[in-house]
Design an enzyme around this catalytic site. Sequence first.
Site: not given
Ligand code: AMP
Ligand code: ZN
Length: 152
Positions: A15, A106, A108
């Site tokens: 967010c 969140h 993705h």
């Molecule tokens: P998941 O395991 O599918 O929840 O993946 C979370 C993903 O978010 C991981 O690949 C992280 O490297 C990525 N991530 C976490 N924080 C950030 C951030 N601040 N900016 C960009 N990617 C992020």
């Molecule tokens: Zn969020």
Amino acid sequence: MDEHNDHQSTPCIFCAIVQGAAPASRVYEDELVTAFMDIQPVNPGHVLVIPNNHAADLSELPGETGGRMFQVGQRIAAALRRSGLRCEGVNFFLADGEAAGQEVFHVHLHVLPRYTGDGFGFVFGPHYRNRPERSALDDAAARIRQGLEEAV
Ligand code: AMP
Ligand code: ZN
């Protein structure tokens, strides 16, 4: 917009990215979704597509927004292939729930550029090699059809 969820008491990092309050290398944004580079890429060019409004998981995600996430993922996949980054193939990956590997609550969609020998892959469980009987597939299908009816 609810920036908190059951899994974390701190504000939601994604967010904050949508709002411009946290750093991100942006790729795309429209009224429903935002796309930016994953901070810890599996391969160079690893992009995340997220809804602008907080949804912790698929159950909270409006269908229209989910459709847009997929459409934008398709466009990013095509752009990756034109980008000059190494991209011989693309995986979409979405972890819904902790057991599925979700770490940021969140929603993705991962758009992962792939190339032969990149070393990334899925690990299959010990039961994978045994193909189930058709009856087991039919039983699973019936259960899911029932679930679809209950959701209407
Ligand atoms: P998941 O395991 O599918 O929840 O993946 C979370 C993903 O978010 C991981 O690949 C992280 O490297 C990525 N991530 C976490 N924080 C950030 C951030 N601040 N900016 C960009 N990617 C992020
Ligand atoms: Zn969020």
